[in-house]
Motif scaffolding. Structure first.
Motif, short mmCIF file in Angstrom:
data_model
loop_
_atom_site.label_atom_id
_atom_site.label_comp_id
_atom_site.label_asym_id
_atom_site.label_seq_id
_atom_site.Cartn_x
_atom_site.Cartn_y
_atom_site.Cartn_z
N TYR A 409 -3.45 -34.31 31.86
CA TYR A 409 -4.00 -34.98 30.70
C TYR A 409 -5.53 -34.93 30.66
CZ TYR A 409 0.77 -36.73 30.34
OH TYR A 409 2.14 -36.81 30.25
N LYS A 410 -6.15 -34.96 31.82
CA LYS A 410 -7.62 -34.95 31.86
C LYS A 410 -8.17 -33.64 31.29
CE LYS A 410 -11.52 -35.71 34.98
NZ LYS A 410 -11.95 -36.00 36.36
N THR A 411 -7.58 -32.51 31.73
CA THR A 411 -8.05 -31.21 31.21
C THR A 411 -7.68 -31.06 29.75
OG1 THR A 411 -7.71 -30.25 33.42
CG2 THR A 411 -8.02 -28.72 31.59
N ALA A 412 -6.48 -31.53 29.39
CA ALA A 412 -6.05 -31.45 27.99
C ALA A 412 -7.01 -32.22 27.10
CB ALA A 412 -4.63 -32.01 27.86
N GLN A 413 -7.42 -33.41 27.54
CA GLN A 413 -8.35 -34.23 26.77
C GLN A 413 -9.67 -33.50 26.55
OE1 GLN A 413 -9.05 -38.11 28.43
NE2 GLN A 413 -10.68 -38.60 26.98
N LYS A 414 -10.12 -32.78 27.56
CA LYS A 414 -11.38 -32.03 27.45
C LYS A 414 -11.30 -31.01 26.31
CE LYS A 414 -12.20 -28.49 29.98
NZ LYS A 414 -12.45 -27.54 31.11
N TYR A 415 -10.16 -30.32 26.21
CA TYR A 415 -10.02 -29.29 25.17
C TYR A 415 -9.86 -29.92 23.79
CZ TYR A 415 -9.79 -25.38 28.42
OH TYR A 415 -10.10 -24.43 29.36
N PHE A 416 -9.12 -31.04 23.70
CA PHE A 416 -8.98 -31.70 22.40
C PHE A 416 -10.33 -32.21 21.91
CE2 PHE A 416 -4.42 -32.75 23.83
CZ PHE A 416 -3.94 -31.57 23.26
N GLU A 417 -11.12 -32.74 22.82
CA GLU A 417 -12.46 -33.23 22.46
C GLU A 417 -13.37 -32.07 22.06
OE1 GLU A 417 -13.55 -35.51 25.86
OE2 GLU A 417 -12.58 -37.34 25.14
N GLN A 418 -13.19 -30.91 22.69
CA GLN A 418 -13.97 -29.73 22.31
C GLN A 418 -13.63 -29.32 20.87
OE1 GLN A 418 -13.79 -26.41 25.02
NE2 GLN A 418 -14.74 -24.99 23.57
N ALA A 419 -12.34 -29.37 20.54
CA ALA A 419 -11.92 -29.04 19.18
C ALA A 419 -12.55 -29.99 18.17
CB ALA A 419 -10.40 -29.07 19.07
N LEU A 420 -12.56 -31.28 18.52
CA LEU A 420 -13.10 -32.29 17.60
C LEU A 420 -14.63 -32.22 17.51
CD1 LEU A 420 -10.80 -35.29 18.52
CD2 LEU A 420 -10.81 -34.00 16.38
N LYS A 421 -15.25 -31.71 18.54
CA LYS A 421 -16.71 -31.57 18.52
C LYS A 421 -17.14 -30.66 17.38
CE LYS A 421 -20.55 -29.68 21.25
NZ LYS A 421 -20.91 -29.00 22.54
N TYR A 422 -16.40 -29.58 17.16
CA TYR A 422 -16.76 -28.61 16.13
C TYR A 422 -16.02 -28.85 14.81
CZ TYR A 422 -18.93 -26.08 19.97
OH TYR A 422 -19.72 -25.73 21.05
N ALA A 423 -14.92 -29.61 14.86
CA ALA A 423 -14.15 -29.91 13.64
C ALA A 423 -13.62 -31.34 13.72
CB ALA A 423 -13.00 -28.91 13.47
#
Length: 476
Positions: A409-423
């Motif tokens: 979940y920790k790594t998954a959260q990092k990628y979801f937050e990266q997606a939200l950073k740009y969109a």
């Protein structure tokens, strides 16, 4: 002569893209408005009725609204008057003033509508291969070579392709034999046209003299003028080469071929065999047009023909891969679907081999890997996409989903937050981040993200069900 011009223009295969592709509608309308403007300009010169001049400027304005390459007509129309009407240079210049004024009105309207729109984004290689040139000299040399390709397609329109992007037409230098050949072909043509202009000026611009030479010189200059904006010589456009751009310049080809066949100086073999030659040319052109039309039947037939005609185009390979992928997504038979995904994977690999930075092909390759159950390779490809383009939000979201499935979940959260950073308005990433908090037991944060996702995508039933579960768990 006019019948020959019409038959050649009607049959020429280079027009297929402009007619069959909805994107080419602007080119078709642009050409029709040019012809209308030219017709009424001739009527004004012959009859001196102001209404005809008004109609001529109106059609130029409509052409500009369709496509900005209509700016070349402001030079093409005076050129036509020079060669086919007995007018002084001063008179032609005065007739050009309303056309320039029309352009000024268009630019004012354009600036008020588009306001502060800028094009700061760097031209991508996938859109225009000339962006891959490392210096201005090579870019210019390649643009000249491509202009030669345009010229050759008028005489020998085979093979034809919907795409000529990277790396179907590779970057070359001025030492390349193809570039030198084009230069040594074009220079005599331009010199000939210049010679005819001087000759006309010496004969007081008399159009009745040297008719065939006038038509040939006019055709040469008309081709270069109408190709100037899309040639990539002066400015980079969003395409390496497009057959639709030849719709208007092909008029020059039809004029010159008809002139050679039907306006000879004496009883030459060309004159005796003119109708036979015209029938052969139009017959071959018509056959090619007929077969080319079939290739535009659907995406699959078009993209397959594109790969066959432009095998070194990364975009063409990727497009065919997407066609296989879309067929696989609709296929209910799992075995057949896997076979289609496998074909798609190969096409995407071909595209990436040509252009490793083709992130669209990389992303879709990941989608295909995931659909076939190869999640390890899917994750690897998504990460490769994000290395090249960190703002590729779908790749970030999909990578997060893969880690979520592994309960990382920790790594998954990092990628979801990266997606939200740009969109920030990415509903899937918001819902997925809500699921992360849900699984970590932070129901308040889960509910917050679920609600944000549902505002953007209220039809997502899975997110709605998760929201209900989260609310129940805390007694809401």
């Amino acid at each position: 002569f006019p019948l020959a011009v019409t038959l050649l223009f009607a049959a020429h295969p280079i027009h297929t893209e402009a007619v069959a592709n909805i994107k080419g509608r602007d080119d078709v309308m642009n050409f029709l408005f040019f012809e209308g403007s030219l017709l009424f300009m001739f009527k004004y010169v012959d009859e001196r009725k102001i209404k005809f001049l008004c109609f001529s400027t109106l059609f130029i304005f409509l052409g500009l609204l369709c496509k900005e390459i209509a700016v070349t007509f402001i030079a093409a129309i005076p050129l036509t008057l020079f060669f086919f009407r007995k007018l002084s240079i001063k008179s032609i210049a005065l007739l050009t003033v309303p056309l320039i004024g029309t352009l000024g009105v268009y630019l004012l309207i354009r600036s008020s509508v588009l306001d502060a729109v800028t094009f700061a984004e760097k031209m991508q290689v996938i859109n225009n291969a000339l962006a891959a040139a490392t210096n201005e000299s090579d870019r210019l040399a390649t643009a000249i070579m491509i202009l030669g390709k345009y010229f050759s397609l008028l005489f020998f329109p085979h093979p034809l392709s919907w795409d000529y992007s990277f790396n179907q037409l590779p970057i070359v230098s001025f030492s390349d034999i193809k570039v030198l050949f084009v230069i040594f072909l074009f220079l005599p043509l331009l010199i000939y046209a210049g010679f005819i202009i001087i000759k006309r000026l010496q004969t007081n611009n008399e159009p009745a003299t040297h008719v065939k030479q006038n038509i040939l010189a006019y055709s040469i200059l008309f081709f270069f003028i109408t190709m100037s904006v899309v040639s990539n010589i002066f400015i980079l456009i969003g395409s390496t080469l497009g057959e639709r751009f030849l719709l208007t310049p092909s008029y020059a080809f039809c004029l010159s071929v008809a002139a050679i066949l039907f306006i000879p100086k004496q009883n030459t073999p060309l004159r005796r065999w003119k109708w036979g030659l015209l029938i052969i040319i139009t017959g071959l052109f018509s056959y090619k047009t007929f077969t080319r039309n079939k290739e535009w039947k659907n995406n699959y037939s078009l993209f397959l023909s594109g790969v066959q005609a432009s095998p070194n185009s990364s975009r063409a390979q990727s497009a065919l891969g997407s066609s296989y992928r879309e067929q696989a997504e609709k296929e209910t038979d799992r075995t057949k679907a896997i076979a289609l995904y496998t074909q798609a994977i190969q096409q995407y690999k071909n595209a990436i081999a040509i252009l490793p930075e083709n992130t669209e092909a990389l992303y879709n390759l990941g989608v295909c890997y995931y659909s076939t159950g190869d999640k390890a390779n899917a994750l690897k490809v998504y990460q490769q996409v994000l290395t090249i383009t960190p703002e590729y939000t779908n790749a970030a979201n999909n990578a997060g989903v893969l880690y979520f499935e592994q309960k990382d979940y920790k790594t998954a959260q990092k990628y979801f937050e990266q997606a939200l950073k740009y969109a920030p308005a990415n509903a899937d990433a918001l819902a997925n981040l809500g699921a992360i908090y849900h699984n970590l037991g932070n129901m308040e944060m889960a509910i917050e993200y679920y609600k944000k996702a549902l505002v953007l995508n209220p039809a997502n039933q899975n997110t709605r069900n998760n929201l209900v579960k989260a609310e129940r768990s805390i007694g809401q």
